[in-house]
Design an enzyme around this catalytic site. Structure first.
Site, PDB file in Angstrom:
ATOM      1  N   HIS A 456       0.822  -1.226   0.000  1.00 16.48           N
ATOM      2  CA  HIS A 456       0.000   0.000   0.000  1.00 16.48           C
ATOM      3  C   HIS A 456       0.843   1.258   0.000  1.00 16.48           C
ATOM      4  O   HIS A 456       2.022   1.266   0.373  1.00 16.48           O
ATOM      5  CB  HIS A 456      -0.968  -0.005   1.193  1.00 16.48           C
ATOM      6  CG  HIS A 456      -0.298   0.081   2.547  1.00 16.48           C
ATOM      7  ND1 HIS A 456       0.029   1.270   3.136  1.00 16.48           N
ATOM      8  CD2 HIS A 456       0.087  -0.892   3.422  1.00 16.48           C
ATOM      9  CE1 HIS A 456       0.570   1.047   4.318  1.00 16.48           C
ATOM     10  NE2 HIS A 456       0.628  -0.260   4.519  1.00 16.48           N
ATOM     11  N   CYS A 475       2.476  -5.265   6.962  1.00 12.54           N
ATOM     12  CA  CYS A 475       2.197  -4.879   5.577  1.00 12.54           C
ATOM     13  C   CYS A 475       3.420  -4.210   4.957  1.00 12.54           C
ATOM     14  O   CYS A 475       4.398  -3.898   5.633  1.00 12.54           O
ATOM     15  CB  CYS A 475       0.997  -3.944   5.516  1.00 12.54           C
ATOM     16  SG  CYS A 475      -0.582  -4.776   5.724  1.00 12.54           S
TER      17      CYS A 475
END
Length: 538
Positions: A456, A475
Site C-alpha cells: 500500500h 504490511c
C-alpha cells in the site's frame, strides 16, 4: 538466432578445447572465474569467419533441419515427444548442419552446477561432448538428431534440479497455482524454446530468479575474497583502531592476510573497511565488538548464510514470469517481466515485533481511497488511551463498527467501553477514513490472505530516507505506489469520485513473493544484512 558459418572442423576443435578447459578448471576449483571467459571464447569461435565461403540460404538450412526433424521423429519417445511433436519435431539445438552455441552454454552451466549444490557428473557432460563432436564431424541428420535429443534431456534434468523445492525454507502459498510443483521435461524445454535467444537464456539461467543467480555468483566471489584467510580468533573485548600499537593488532593483521606487525596502517584500514562493507557493518575502519565478532564467526558461517539465502531465492520465479518480489530484510521491492527487471523501489517492511511473513499470493485487484482497519492491538494501545484522555473518533477521522463483516454498521463512540478496550478486556473494530492522512495512502494492492497483509501507499514519506525501514505492522508500504500501479494496469489508476473502497481488478493477476534475503548481491560482491526477524538461526 543467426546460424553459425565457420567450418565444422574449426568449430568442433575450438569447442572441444574450451569445454575441456571448463571441466579441468572445475576440478581445480576455478570454474566460477573461468566460465564467463569460456562462454565468450565459445561464442568467438562460433562467430569466427570461415576460411572459405560456406554460407547457405535459408531454404537450404531449413531443408537440412527437415532431415534432422525426420530422425528426431523416429527416435523421440516418452515425455519429450510432448515437446517435439507440436513443433513438427523441429530440432532445438541444431543450426543448419551443426550443433549451435547454445550447446556450449549448456555444457558450461553443467560444469559449474556444483554452485547449485548439484553434481556436474549427473548430467553426462562427457557423453554430450562426444555426441556433439560426432554431430559436428559427421554432419549427418541421424548424428545431429541424437545430439539434439540428448541435449534436451540433459537440459531438462539440470533445470528440474535447479528448480527443486528449497531445503529448510518454509513459505506459505496462498494460491495453489504458485506452489512449487516440479515442471515436466516438455514444459521445461518448451519454455526455453520460446526465449528470443536460447544461448542467452541458458547463460543467464533464465528459469531462475536474477536474485538467485546474483547470489550464486556472489557466493563464489565471497569465498575467493574472504574464504582463504587465516582462521584466527581475536579477543572480543578489545577495540582496535588506526594508529594503535596494541599486540592484538598483530592478530588482526594476520586474520586479514596482511604482513606481520603491529601497525594499524592504511592497508589494514582499507581491509577492515572492505570487510565491514561486505558484512553489513559501518565501514569506519575501526575493529570494534561487532567487527571482531563477525571476523571470529569465520567464513563458514557466512558461506552458510549465502547458501541459506540462495535456498530462499530458489523459490522465486525467473524473470520471464511477470511478478513482484518484496525482500523484507533489505526493505526493497523488485518487479519483473519479459526476461528483465522492470524496476525497483524502497519499501517499509514489518517491525521486529510484527514481521512481514514469507508468503506468495496473487495480486488480483487494487483498492483506491481505502479505509485502514486498525489492528486490535493498536486500538488497545493507541486509540483507546486517546479516547480516555478526552479525544474523539471524529477528530481523528476514525469510526467504530459493530463487527468485522462487510455489512458492519457504525457504532457510536459512547456505546463502547473504552476502559475495557484499553485493558485488553474488550475489543472493537475501528477504521480510519480515506484521505490524505490515511495510513494506506491513496491505494493498496490486494492479494487476499487471512493475515491482512498487502502492499500500500503511505503518507509517511520520511521513513524512506532511513537506512533501516522496519516499522510496519507486517504490511508493505511502497515508496512509489503510483509507479507500481502503472506497471500493474498499464496506466495510472484513478477514481471518478471520492467514494471509499473502490476496487479495480488487475487486467491479469500478478504473483507477489514476500521473501527474506539477509545476504544481498552488490555491484562489488555481497553484503550481509542484520537478521531483524531472527530467521537465520545460529
Amino acid at each position: 538466432m543467426p546460424a553459425a558459418t565457420p567450418a565444422a572442423g574449426a568449430v568442433a576443435s575450438g569447442r572441444t578445447r574450451l569445454i575441456h578447459a571448463a571441466f579441468r578448471a572445475r576440478r581445480l576449483g576455478r570454474a566460477h572465474s573461468l566460465v564467463p571467459a569460456l562462454i565468450a571464447g565459445l561464442l568467438a569461435v562460433a562467430a569466427a569467419p570461415a576460411p572459405v565461403a560456406l554460407a547457405q540460404g535459408k531454404a537450404v538450412g531449413d531443408a537440412a533441419k527437415s532431415s534432422v526433424a525426420a530422425e528426431i521423429r523416429a527416435g523421440v519417445s516418452g515425455k519429450y515427444k510432448d515437446f517435439y511433436a507440436p513443433r513438427g519435431y523441429w530440432p532445438l539445438w541444431v543450426e543448419k548442419d551443426r550443433i549451435g552455441p547454445q550447446a556450449d552454454a549448456l555444457l558450461a552451466l553443467i560444469a559449474q552446477s556444483d554452485a547449485d549444490g548439484l553434481n556436474p557428473r549427473s548430467y553426462g557432460g562427457r557423453d554430450l561432448e562426444k555426441l556433439i563432436e560426432a554431430a559436428d564431424s559427421e554432419g549427418t541428420p541421424k548424428a545431429l538428431a541424437r545430439a539434439d535429443l540428448a541435449l534436451s534431456r540433459a537440459f531438462a534434468d539440470l533445470v528440474a534440479d535447479m528448480r527443486r523445492p528449497a531445503r529448510g525454507v518454509k513459505i506459505r502459498y496462498l494460491d495453489a497455482e504458485l506452489d512449487t510443483k516440479p515442471p515436466g521435461p516438455a514444459d521445461i524445454v518448451r519454455a526455453a524454446s520460446l526465449a528470443p535467444s536460447l544461448t542467452d537464456y541458458i547463460q543467464s539461467a533464465g528459469w531462475m530468479s536474477p536474485l538467485y543467480m546474483r547470489l550464486r555468483a556472489a557466493r563464489a566471489g565471497y569465498m575467493d575474497k574472504w574464504g582463504g584467510l587465516p582462521a584466527v580468533q581475536i579477543p572480543p573485548d578489545v577495540k582496535l583502531r588506526p594508529g594503535g600499537k596494541v599486540p592484538e593488532i598483530a592478530l588482526l593483521r594476520h586474520r586479514m592476510g596482511l604482513s606481520d606487525g603491529v601497525a594499524y596502517d592504511k592497508a589494514l584500514v582499507a581491509k577492515v573497511k572492505a570487510f565491514q562493507t561486505d558484512h553489513g557493518l559501518k565501514p569506519d575502519g575501526v575493529a570494534g565488538a561487532m567487527t571482531i565478532g563477525a571476523l571470529n564467526d569465520g567464513p563458514a558461517r557466512y558461506e552458510h548464510l549465502l547458501a541459506l539465502n540462495m535456498e530462499r531465492a530458489r523459490l522465486l520465479p525467473g524473470p520471464w514470469t511477470r511478478h513482484v518480489v518484496v525482500d523484507a530484510a533489505s526493505a526493497r521491492l523488485y518487479y519483473y517481466s519479459k526476461g528483465a527487471m522492470d524496476g525497483t523501489m524502497k519499501v517499509v517492511a514489518g517491525a521486529k515485533e510484527s514481521p512481514t511473513p514469507l508468503m506468495a499470493g496473487m495480486i488480483r485487484y487494487a483498492t483506491l481511497n481505502p479505509y485502514w482497519n486498525i489492528p486490535t492491538d493498536l486500538v488497545e494501545r493507541k486509540v483507546a488511551p486517546k479516547i480516555l484522555a478526552g479525544g474523539s473518533l471524529k477528530s481523528m477521522r476514525y469510526e467504530a463498527l459493530t463487527d468485522w463483516t462487510a455489512d458492519a454498521a457504525p457504532l457510536a463512540q459512547s456505546a463502547i467501553d473504552w476502559r475495557a478496550v484499553a485493558s485488553g478486556q474488550g475489543e472493537v473494530r475501528v477504521r480510519q477514513l480515506p484521505g490524505g492522512s490515511n495510513a494506506m495512502g491513496r491505494i493498496k494492492f490486494m492479494f487476499p490472505n487471512d493475515l491482512g497483509i498487502y502492499l500500500h501507499d503511505t503518507p509517511q514519506r520520511d521513513l524512506f530516507a532511513k537506512e533501516d525501514r522496519h516499522y510496519s505492522n507486517g504490511c508493505v508500504r511502497l515508496e512509489d505506489a503510483q509507479r507500481l500501479g502503472r506497471w500493474f494496469f498499464g496506466k495510472t489508476p484513478t477514481t471518478d469520485s471520492d467514494a471509499p473502497e473502490q476496487h479495480e481488478p488487475l487486467p491479469q493477476p500478478v504473483p507477489v513473493y514476500l521473501t527474506y534475503l539477509t545476504a544481498v548481491p552488490t555491484a562489488t560482491g555481497v553484503q550481509f544484512l542484520p537478521d531483524v526477524y531472527g530467521r537465520d538461526g545460529n
